[in-house]
Each structure stands twice: as structure tokens, then as C-alpha cells.
Write a protein that holds these residues in place. Structure first.
Motif, mmCIF file in Angstrom:
data_model
loop_
_atom_site.group_PDB
_atom_site.id
_atom_site.type_symbol
_atom_site.label_atom_id
_atom_site.label_comp_id
_atom_site.label_asym_id
_atom_site.label_seq_id
_atom_site.Cartn_x
_atom_site.Cartn_y
_atom_site.Cartn_z
ATOM 1 N N SER A 48 1.098 -1.336 0.096
ATOM 2 C CA SER A 48 0.142 0.040 0.048
ATOM 3 C C SER A 48 1.076 1.280 0.136
ATOM 4 N N THR A 49 2.197 1.279 0.877
ATOM 5 C CA THR A 49 2.667 2.375 0.851
ATOM 6 C C THR A 49 3.554 2.585 -0.571
ATOM 7 N N ALA A 50 4.028 1.922 -1.349
ATOM 8 C CA ALA A 50 4.682 1.869 -2.665
ATOM 9 C C ALA A 50 3.658 2.295 -3.462
ATOM 10 N N VAL A 51 2.545 1.533 -3.693
ATOM 11 C CA VAL A 51 1.693 2.027 -4.641
ATOM 12 C C VAL A 51 1.029 3.563 -4.343
ATOM 13 N N ALA A 52 0.914 3.870 -3.103
ATOM 14 C CA ALA A 52 0.499 5.176 -2.947
ATOM 15 C C ALA A 52 1.443 6.193 -3.200
ATOM 16 N N LEU A 53 2.684 5.947 -3.125
ATOM 17 C CA LEU A 53 3.805 6.785 -3.366
ATOM 18 C C LEU A 53 3.796 6.889 -4.937
ATOM 19 N N ALA A 54 3.811 5.807 -5.623
ATOM 20 C CA ALA A 54 3.761 5.824 -7.041
ATOM 21 C C ALA A 54 2.725 6.530 -7.761
ATOM 22 N N ILE A 80 12.350 7.572 -1.853
ATOM 23 C CA ILE A 80 11.589 7.065 -0.687
ATOM 24 C C ILE A 80 10.874 6.039 -1.229
ATOM 25 N N LEU A 81 10.534 5.915 -2.590
ATOM 26 C CA LEU A 81 9.804 4.577 -3.197
ATOM 27 C C LEU A 81 10.838 3.522 -3.095
ATOM 28 N N ALA A 82 12.106 3.871 -3.468
ATOM 29 C CA ALA A 82 13.120 2.901 -3.294
ATOM 30 C C ALA A 82 13.205 2.183 -2.074
ATOM 31 N N ASP A 83 13.083 2.969 -0.934
ATOM 32 C CA ASP A 83 13.032 2.339 0.632
ATOM 33 C C ASP A 83 11.935 1.389 0.772
ATOM 34 N N ALA A 84 10.708 1.971 0.365
ATOM 35 C CA ALA A 84 9.523 1.140 0.329
ATOM 36 C C ALA A 84 9.579 -0.033 -0.347
ATOM 37 N N HIS A 122 12.994 11.905 -14.088
ATOM 38 C CA HIS A 122 12.052 11.179 -13.964
ATOM 39 C C HIS A 122 10.528 11.741 -14.616
ATOM 40 N N VAL A 123 10.051 11.091 -15.162
ATOM 41 C CA VAL A 123 8.550 11.568 -16.152
ATOM 42 C C VAL A 123 7.465 10.668 -15.843
ATOM 43 N N ARG A 124 6.515 11.215 -16.189
ATOM 44 C CA ARG A 124 5.331 10.197 -16.337
ATOM 45 C C ARG A 124 5.494 9.188 -17.220
ATOM 46 N N GLY A 125 5.401 7.893 -16.928
ATOM 47 C CA GLY A 125 5.637 6.852 -17.887
ATOM 48 C C GLY A 125 7.011 5.905 -17.169
ATOM 49 N N CYS A 126 7.309 6.567 -16.239
ATOM 50 C CA CYS A 126 8.670 6.020 -15.502
ATOM 51 C C CYS A 126 8.488 4.411 -15.322
ATOM 52 N N TRP A 127 9.065 3.594 -15.739
ATOM 53 C CA TRP A 127 8.769 2.189 -15.959
ATOM 54 C C TRP A 127 8.528 1.743 -14.523
ATOM 55 N N VAL A 128 9.236 1.940 -13.468
ATOM 56 C CA VAL A 128 9.026 1.598 -12.057
ATOM 57 C C VAL A 128 7.686 1.911 -11.696
ATOM 58 N N VAL A 129 7.272 3.096 -11.801
ATOM 59 C CA VAL A 129 5.994 3.581 -11.341
ATOM 60 C C VAL A 129 4.845 2.864 -11.986
ATOM 61 N N ASP A 130 4.978 2.887 -13.413
ATOM 62 C CA ASP A 130 4.157 2.212 -14.408
ATOM 63 C C ASP A 130 4.027 0.531 -13.816
#
Length: 83
Positions: A23-29, A43-47, A69-77
Motif C-alpha cells: 500500500s505504501t509503494a503504490v500510494a507513493l507511485a 523514498i519509493l526505493a526504500d518502500a 523522472h517523467v510520467r511513464g517511468c517504468w518503475v512507477v508504471d
């Protein structure tokens, strides 16, 4: 910016465990995706690491302070299921 959107190599998929979608990682993303502000990537890396992620490509991408980092970042996606 291409590396942010496509990952380390466009033809080498990065294994991504569903258990990293806490939930933390998804909320940050989601917050970064919606606001287009990616200052929380470290912070996302830490999560992700707390969730058991030990993938060097994922963690180093999130912690790379010099990378744009931009919208479409592969980790966030990947976290948001936007594959």
C-alpha cells in the motif's frame, strides 16, 4: 528520459514481484504519477526494499538523483499495473 520510460534496456524485461506492490509503494507511485512530481523516488526505493525488492535495476533507478523522472517511468508504471 528514455531510460526512465523504458527501463535499463527496452528488450530486457525486469522481473517485478507482485509482493512489492504494498500500500505504501503504490500510494507513493500514484501520488507521483498524478502530480508529475518525482522527488519521492528515493523514498519509493526504500518502500520497495522494505517490501523485499532486491532488484538492482529497480532500486538504482529510483535512487539515481541525476536521472530525470517523467510520467511513464517504468518503475512507477509497473507498480501501478500500467505495463
Amino acid at each position: 528520459m528514455l531510460r526512465c520510460a523504458w527501463g535499463p534496456l527496452p528488450f530486457r524485461p525486469v522481473p517485478f514481484s507482485p509482493s512489492w506492490r504494498t500500500s505504501t509503494a503504490v500510494a507513493l507511485a500514484a501520488q507521483m504519477y498524478e502530480s508529475r512530481e518525482f522527488g519521492a523516488m528515493p523514498i519509493l526505493a526504500d518502500a520497495l526494499q522494505d517490501a523485499g525488492c532486491d532488484n538492482a535495476d529497480v532500486l538504482s533507478h529510483c535512487r539515481d538523483a541525476g536521472a530525470p523522472h517523467v510520467r511513464g517511468c517504468w518503475v512507477v508504471d509497473l507498480l501501478l499495473g500500467k505495463e
